[in-house]
Scaffold this motif. Structure first.
Motif, mmCIF file in Angstrom:
data_model
loop_
_atom_site.group_PDB
_atom_site.id
_atom_site.type_symbol
_atom_site.label_atom_id
_atom_site.label_comp_id
_atom_site.label_asym_id
_atom_site.label_seq_id
_atom_site.Cartn_x
_atom_site.Cartn_y
_atom_site.Cartn_z
ATOM 1 N N ARG A 59 70.503 66.261 48.302
ATOM 2 C CA ARG A 59 69.130 66.709 48.054
ATOM 3 C C ARG A 59 68.917 67.285 46.658
ATOM 4 O O ARG A 59 67.895 67.017 46.030
ATOM 5 C CB ARG A 59 68.730 67.737 49.113
ATOM 6 N N GLY A 65 66.255 60.549 45.908
ATOM 7 C CA GLY A 65 64.830 60.777 45.717
ATOM 8 C C GLY A 65 64.399 61.097 44.301
ATOM 9 O O GLY A 65 63.208 61.316 44.051
ATOM 10 N N GLU A 113 66.282 60.969 36.910
ATOM 11 C CA GLU A 113 67.643 60.489 37.132
ATOM 12 C C GLU A 113 68.323 60.165 35.798
ATOM 13 O O GLU A 113 69.480 60.518 35.574
ATOM 14 C CB GLU A 113 67.644 59.253 38.027
ATOM 15 N N ARG A 145 73.696 56.736 44.398
ATOM 16 C CA ARG A 145 72.556 57.470 44.961
ATOM 17 C C ARG A 145 72.774 57.708 46.442
ATOM 18 O O ARG A 145 73.232 56.829 47.165
ATOM 19 C CB ARG A 145 71.271 56.681 44.729
ATOM 20 N N ALA A 192 70.978 59.489 50.017
ATOM 21 C CA ALA A 192 69.857 60.140 50.692
ATOM 22 C C ALA A 192 70.274 61.484 51.276
ATOM 23 O O ALA A 192 69.444 62.358 51.523
ATOM 24 C CB ALA A 192 69.322 59.229 51.800
ATOM 25 N N SER A 221 63.099 60.715 40.526
ATOM 26 C CA SER A 221 62.325 59.720 39.788
ATOM 27 C C SER A 221 63.226 59.048 38.759
ATOM 28 O O SER A 221 64.281 59.565 38.418
ATOM 29 C CB SER A 221 61.142 60.383 39.084
#
Length: 216
Positions: free
Chosen positions: A43, A62, A68, A38, A40, A64
């Motif tokens: 996007r 980000g 995911e 994951r 950040a 859910s």
């Protein structure tokens, strides 16, 4: 998303305890070990490729849990689909897989790009890199050149994820690649024959998407 087909639910996604330290979370998806990384910085795009006996899936941090899980299951199915049945856009996925192999062999598996893609609007750099975004772009002019040449440019940009400049530490990262000088000589010949003058800077502060240029 790297593959834009609607996401389908291909079965339950359950966690499995990793046996060795990994960068992401290990899951079992349809009997396949999957490492979910994951980020950040990521996007929207989701990428997947094979490495170290597992499938690596790169996802935005980000998402859910349900989104995911669906994205991972879909990407696993895409990676497992035979090459001949894959959709257009596969060349970029090949670059991701090649990047993983080069990073493991020459950079102690320390370089993990967020995306690697071919672009057709770089005419003065063979490749470019935005370390802050983890993005790498290779000029489509490289397509059709010998594999050792493409690998040299790709490894060059991977090294920039670890060392943005062209100092001694940067070149030390490339010292293990046996075809470095041979590949540079090939590219110098292409530049000379085409009367090209290449930009020596291949590291961007921000990802311009359509920046022009080639590395030194």
């Amino acid at each position: 998303m790297a593959i834009s087909d609607p996401i389908r639910d291909d079965g339950p996604v359950s966690p499995a305890a990793p046996k060795t330290p990994v960068q992401g979370e290990l899951l079992m998806v349809s009997g396949q070990v999957v490492e979910v990384r994951r980020s950040a910085r990521r996007r929207r795009t989701i990428n997947g490729y094979r490495a170290d006996g597992r499938i690596i899936v790169l996802v935005p941090a980000g998402l859910s849990g349900r989104a995911e899980a669906q994205a991972v299951a879909d990407m696993v199915q895409r990676v497992q689909t035979p090459r001949g049945r894959r959709r257009r856009g596969r060349p970029d996925q090949d670059l991701m897989e090649r990047s993983a192999a080069l990073s493991r062999k020459y950079l102690a598996d320390r370089a993990h790009p967020e995306s690697v893609r071919w672009v057709s609007n770089q005419r003065r750099r063979w490749g470019s890199c935005t370390p802050s975004e983890g993005t790498i772009r290779l000029s489509s002019s490289l397509q059709g050149m010998p594999a050792y040449v493409v690998d040299s440019v790709l490894l060059h940009e991977l090294a920039h994820l670890l060392q943005p400049g062209h100092g001694r530490d940067f070149w030390a990262l490339l010292a293990g690649y046996p075809d470095l000088l041979r590949a540079q000589a090939y590219l110098d010949g292409v530049e000379f024959g085409s009367a090209l003058r290449m930009d020596e800077s291949d590291v961007d502060a921000d990802d311009p998407g359509d920046a022009e240029g080639l590395p030194a």
